[in-house]
Design a protein around this motif. Structure first.
Motif, mmCIF file in Angstrom:
data_model
loop_
_atom_site.group_PDB
_atom_site.id
_atom_site.type_symbol
_atom_site.label_atom_id
_atom_site.label_comp_id
_atom_site.label_asym_id
_atom_site.label_seq_id
_atom_site.Cartn_x
_atom_site.Cartn_y
_atom_site.Cartn_z
ATOM 1 N N LEU A 141 4.134 0.183 0.953
ATOM 2 C CA LEU A 141 3.045 -0.738 0.622
ATOM 3 C C LEU A 141 1.692 -0.083 0.864
ATOM 4 O O LEU A 141 0.774 -0.203 0.036
ATOM 5 N N ALA A 142 1.550 0.612 1.989
ATOM 6 C CA ALA A 142 0.278 1.258 2.307
ATOM 7 C C ALA A 142 -0.112 2.256 1.217
ATOM 8 O O ALA A 142 -1.275 2.310 0.783
ATOM 9 N N ASP A 143 0.848 3.027 0.743
ATOM 10 C CA ASP A 143 0.575 4.052 -0.256
ATOM 11 C C ASP A 143 0.197 3.432 -1.600
ATOM 12 O O ASP A 143 -0.755 3.863 -2.257
ATOM 13 N N VAL A 144 0.922 2.406 -2.019
ATOM 14 C CA VAL A 144 0.633 1.776 -3.304
ATOM 15 C C VAL A 144 -0.727 1.084 -3.286
ATOM 16 O O VAL A 144 -1.519 1.216 -4.232
ATOM 17 N N PHE A 145 -1.015 0.353 -2.227
ATOM 18 C CA PHE A 145 -2.309 -0.319 -2.151
ATOM 19 C C PHE A 145 -3.447 0.682 -2.267
ATOM 20 O O PHE A 145 -4.408 0.468 -3.020
ATOM 21 N N ASP A 146 -3.328 1.793 -1.544
ATOM 22 C CA ASP A 146 -4.414 2.772 -1.590
ATOM 23 C C ASP A 146 -4.507 3.435 -2.953
ATOM 24 O O ASP A 146 -5.608 3.729 -3.433
ATOM 25 N N ALA A 147 -3.353 3.669 -3.593
ATOM 26 C CA ALA A 147 -3.380 4.257 -4.938
ATOM 27 C C ALA A 147 -4.064 3.323 -5.927
ATOM 28 O O ALA A 147 -4.819 3.768 -6.803
#
Length: 368
Positions: A305-311
């Motif tokens: 989730l952290a990676d997708v949100f930042d992307a």
């Protein structure tokens, strides 16, 4: 000329002047002597700095007796560790046993025998010096261990950042992605920690290691060709298959590092999990292993989730940054399909915090 070390300080407590005189004359050639003719005065003198190194305490005194004085000395942190020898005319075994049981280091009966008194005082002072030496050594060792642990943690953190930046160098538009995703991961983990289902797994130590390991999630991108990694348009199906290999490439690289270590390194184990599985999806449609639900480790579910949100909120060569609220809706729509529902719930409840983290480490050319 070297300065001589100060003589140890002995406090003699006795209500009879003749007894004070006898003991004082015996000890003054070897020690700095202080005297007190009552329990009340003994407590005052005992608190004069530098504190006595040893107290010779009479038991039978009018007013406050020796046991009462001893009790107050032990109750006060500043005098608690001063060794006390009872000096008394009570020569029964029961009286001696009682004196030792309450905590005195020795028990001398009157009339005193000078060589015995001097020998016992010398022994107790040597023991006190040994205890203080050990205490100082332990304090030094604790300080040194703390210093080295902090140094090792700093080296570890710098090394992780250096490795993570290897991937960033290849993809110059990621900017503060490392710091943002670390902040998101920590926030999600702390939120889940309050859930009884995760409390045992998400300890404070685990969260610290997970946060430290997060920057290595995309380390495998160093193995992806520039033509694919920095392509300004959509990837072809063949290129996408190559791009997806970065998850296993990163996991394999960390595993090789683990093999070189003589002992298990916890943060590497977590780093390997998130590198390999942070692109898995809750419904099993992710990669590289198609894991379903909680078969994906919680570390990777958080990182996903952290990676997708930042992307979503960050600019890329192939897209503009997305507004925070729009990214939030996409995450929410992925609840139970792409993302662990529990992780999404924490994200939604802490969304304002995520926005603050994103703003704090915003890339200079990104807009939201």
């Amino acid at each position: 000329m070297l300065a001589q070390a100060p003589h140890p300080i002995i406090l003699i407590v006795n209500d009879l002047p003749e007894n004070l005189t006898v003991l004082s004359e015996l000890l003054q050639p070897y020690y700095d002597v202080r005297v007190a003719n009552s329990g009340e005065k003994a407590l005052r003198v005992a608190h004069i700095k530098p504190y006595p190194d040893l107290i010779l305490l009479d038991v039978m005194m009018p007013g406050m007796d020796g046991y009462q004085v001893f009790e107050q000395l032990r109750a006060d942190p500043s005098t608690h560790d001063i060794p006390v020898i009872f000096v008394t005319a009570m020569d029964s075994k029961e009286a001696e046993l009682h004196g030792l049981n309450v905590g005195a280091v020795d028990y001398i009966t009157k009339p005193v025998v000078p060589p015995i008194v001097l020998a016992r005082i010398h022994t107790q002072l040597e023991l006190k010096q040994a205890r203080e030496y050990l205490a100082n050594q332990n304090a030094w060792l604790e300080t040194e261990v703390t210093r080295r642990m902090m140094e090792n943690e700093l080296i570890q953190e710098v090394s992780i950042r250096a490795l993570a930046h290897l991937a960033e160098i290849r993809d110059s538009e990621t900017g503060y992605h490392i710091l943002r995703t670390q902040g998101y991961v920590e926030q999600l983990a702390l939120g889940l920690q309050k859930n009884p289902d995760y409390a045992d797994a998400l300890t404070n130590v685990y969260i610290k290691l997970l946060t430290r390991s997060a920057p290595l999630h995309d380390i495998g991108k160093v193995g992806i060709p520039d033509a694919i990694l920095r392509k300004p348009g959509p990837l072809t199906p063949q290129e996408w298959e190559i791009m997806k290999t970065h998850a296993q490439l990163g996991s394999d690289a960390i595993e090789f590092a683990e093999r070189d270590a003589s002992e298990t390194v916890e943060f590497l184990s977590l780093a390997k999990e998130i590198a390999r599985w942070h692109h898995e999806k809750w419904d099993g449609s992710g990669y590289p292993d198609g894991l379903i639900g909680k078969t994906t480790p919680i570390s990777a579910r958080i990182m996903a989730l952290a990676d997708v949100f930042d992307a979503l909120i960050s600019p890329r060569v192939y897209k503009l940054p997305m507004p925070y609220e729009e990214a939030k809706d996409i995450i929410l729509n992925g609840r139970g399909t792409h993302f662990d529902p529990d992780v999404v719930d924490i994200f939604i409840s802490q969304f304002d915090v995520f926005c603050k983290i994103a703003d704090r480490y915003r890339d200079s050319h990104s807009d939201s």
